[in-house]
Design an enzyme around this catalytic site. Structure first.
Site, PDB file in Angstrom:
ATOM      1  N   LYS A 124      -6.649   3.363  19.102  1.00  0.00           N
ATOM      2  CA  LYS A 124      -6.912   4.215  18.004  1.00  0.00           C
ATOM      3  C   LYS A 124      -8.527   4.571  17.811  1.00  0.00           C
ATOM      4  O   LYS A 124      -8.716   5.841  17.527  1.00  0.00           O
ATOM      5  CB  LYS A 124      -6.339   3.537  16.550  1.00  0.00           C
ATOM      6  N   GLU A 183     -11.477  12.487  18.697  1.00  0.00           N
ATOM      7  CA  GLU A 183     -11.111  13.456  17.693  1.00  0.00           C
ATOM      8  C   GLU A 183     -12.597  13.922  17.120  1.00  0.00           C
ATOM      9  O   GLU A 183     -12.558  15.256  17.054  1.00  0.00           O
ATOM     10  CB  GLU A 183     -10.567  12.573  16.506  1.00  0.00           C
ATOM     11  N   GLY A 220       0.698  -1.342  -0.113  1.00  0.00           N
ATOM     12  CA  GLY A 220      -0.010  -0.118  -0.129  1.00  0.00           C
ATOM     13  C   GLY A 220       0.911   1.329   0.032  1.00  0.00           C
ATOM     14  O   GLY A 220       1.446   1.658   0.909  1.00  0.00           O
ATOM     15  N   LEU A 221       1.086   1.838  -1.187  1.00  0.00           N
ATOM     16  CA  LEU A 221       1.828   2.982  -1.227  1.00  0.00           C
ATOM     17  C   LEU A 221       0.827   4.322  -1.578  1.00  0.00           C
ATOM     18  O   LEU A 221       1.009   4.805  -2.545  1.00  0.00           O
ATOM     19  CB  LEU A 221       2.907   2.942  -2.199  1.00  0.00           C
ATOM     20  N   MET A 239      -0.392   7.718   2.908  1.00  0.00           N
ATOM     21  CA  MET A 239       0.165   7.077   4.331  1.00  0.00           C
ATOM     22  C   MET A 239       1.258   6.373   4.072  1.00  0.00           C
ATOM     23  O   MET A 239       2.316   6.116   4.713  1.00  0.00           O
ATOM     24  CB  MET A 239      -0.926   6.659   5.162  1.00  0.00           C
ATOM     25  N   SER A 297      -1.633   7.535  13.863  1.00  0.00           N
ATOM     26  CA  SER A 297      -2.283   8.874  13.784  1.00  0.00           C
ATOM     27  C   SER A 297      -1.455  10.066  13.522  1.00  0.00           C
ATOM     28  O   SER A 297      -0.080   9.755  13.790  1.00  0.00           O
ATOM     29  CB  SER A 297      -2.799   9.273  15.272  1.00  0.00           C
TER      30      SER A 297
HETATM   31  O1  LIG Z   1      -5.479  10.082  13.554  1.00  0.00           O
HETATM   32  C1  LIG Z   1      -5.777  10.391  12.704  1.00  0.00           C
HETATM   33  O2  LIG Z   1      -4.624  10.465  12.054  1.00  0.00           O
HETATM   34  C2  LIG Z   1      -6.804  10.484  11.905  1.00  0.00           C
HETATM   35  O3  LIG Z   1      -7.704   9.986  12.871  1.00  0.00           O
HETATM   36  C3  LIG Z   1      -6.771   9.649  10.550  1.00  0.00           C
HETATM   37  O4  LIG Z   1      -6.482   8.374  11.122  1.00  0.00           O
HETATM   38  C4  LIG Z   1      -8.040   9.827   9.630  1.00  0.00           C
HETATM   39  O5  LIG Z   1      -8.014  11.082   9.257  1.00  0.00           O
HETATM   40  C5  LIG Z   1      -9.178   9.412  10.300  1.00  0.00           C
HETATM   41  O6  LIG Z   1      -9.516   8.031  10.417  1.00  0.00           O
HETATM   42  C6  LIG Z   1     -10.495   9.905   9.588  1.00  0.00           C
HETATM   43  O7  LIG Z   1     -11.542   9.561  10.123  1.00  0.00           O
HETATM   44  P1  LIG Z   1     -12.943   9.775   9.932  1.00  0.00           P
HETATM   45  O8  LIG Z   1     -12.955   9.667   8.172  1.00  0.00           O
HETATM   46  O9  LIG Z   1     -13.777   9.030  10.559  1.00  0.00           O
HETATM   47  O10 LIG Z   1     -13.242  11.217  10.165  1.00  0.00           O
END
Ligand SMILES: O=C(O)[C@H](O)[C@@H](O)[C@H](O)[C@H](O)COP(=O)(O)O
Length: 301
Positions: free
Chosen positions: A171, A178, A7-8, A11, A121
């Site tokens: 997470k 978040e 997976g490239l 991320m 994250s």
């Molecule tokens: O910690 C992080 O870097 C973010 O959380 C990342 O993992 C991603 O942007 C989310 O998973 C988006 O999540 P939603 O699509 O549910 O907002």
């Protein structure tokens, strides 16, 4: 170390470059192959298949999967289960549901493959410069891959959390938080937007980022977003979601832990997907039925 990476995307590629920056070598596979230059071209070996990727790895095979959760991750894990010899290490760095990770870990363990579920994250910038990792898996085997996390994480930005499942569980809860934090920031700005004063939101976010209680990376991102588009006129308020807020709420229901803020934040995301709602029509109709209260007529009439 030499690591296989599947997976490239944004991320995955950022993590691959981060690994190379720290002296590691990556053997990578993706259907879409990116253009690499300089030291990345030399140290990220692109292969045409996952089979070729596994083949190119040394005796201790360490594979990091960075593909979307659900079906794509399932497919990769199934493939790896067939290809990796006992003693190999397989890491899922995507945002998988922890229950799926527990099940995958069990299946892989029966073949002697060590599985780690890693919540990642920090977004693309984090993956590139130093991310935050929440890691579940076998504590003893973890020692073999800990140097990778020491290198790829921001300082103090990784935690061995416990057995398989605990990384993605952590997470999931992180993302629930978040949702709530972002919703609170958004609502505050909405009050400002409708209030009596004419604020410059970029400057508001800037001042809040300097010494205030609510200074944070999210507030820095708020500052950045308003610096590009002062009233966010160029985007719609549709708030997509990819699952983890929902899973956090499901977990809170299963454990009967009240999570009103996270739950409301999730509901607001769902609400944002509709320009109008049927529930709103029903309430408006009922008010009209019992009290003769006014309704706003639909555009269709
Ligand atoms: O910690 C992080 O870097 C973010 O959380 C990342 O993992 C991603 O942007 C989310 O998973 C988006 O999540 P939603 O699509 O549910 O907002």
């Amino acid at each position: 170390m030499q690591i296989g990476l599947v997976g490239l995307g944004k991320m995955g590629l950022s993590l691959a470059k981060n690994l190379v920056d720290h002296g590691h070598q990556v053997v990578a596979y993706d259907l879409k192959q990116p253009k690499l230059e300089g030291e990345y071209q030399a140290n990220i070996k692109l292969t045409q298949s996952v089979e070729a990727m596994v083949e190119a790895l040394p005796e201790l095979k360490i594979v990091w999967s960075m593909v979307p959760c659900g079906e794509p991750t399932d497919q990769i894990i199934e493939k790896m289960q067939a290809l990796l010899p006992a003693g190999s290490i397989l890491i899922d760095g995507g945002n998988s549901n922890y229950k799926e990770s527990v099940a995958r870990g069990g299946r892989l363990a029966s073949q002697g493959i060590h599985f780690f579920d890693v919540g990642t994250s920090g977004g693309v910038e984090g993956a590139r410069q130093g991310a935050c990792f929440m890691i579940g898996g076998d504590a003893t085997v973890f020692q073999q891959i800990e140097p990778l996390f020491q290198d790829m994480a921001v300082e103090k930005g990784y935690l061995y959390a416990g057995p398989v499942g605990s990384g993605h569980y952590l997470k999931m809860v992180h993302n629930g938080i978040e949702y709530g934090m972002m919703q609170a920031i958004a609502e505050g700005f909405d009050v400002l937007e409708h209030g009596p004063f004419d604020y410059d939101y970029e400057q508001v976010a800037r001042v809040w980022n300097n010494g205030s209680v609510i200074r944070s990376w999210l507030m820095e991102l708020t500052e950045s977003a308003f610096s590009k588009d002062e009233h966010l006129d160029e985007i719609q308020g549709k708030m997509f979601s990819s699952g983890e807020g929902k899973w956090t709420v499901e977990e809170s229901l299963a454990t009967q832990v009240p999570t009103p803020v996270i739950t409301m934040a999730l509901m607001m995301r769902y609400r944002s997907m509709y320009p109008d709602t049927f529930s709103g029509k029903v309430v408006a109709a009922l008010r009209n039925e019992f009290g003769g209260h006014a309704v706003a007529k639909s555009d269709k009439n």
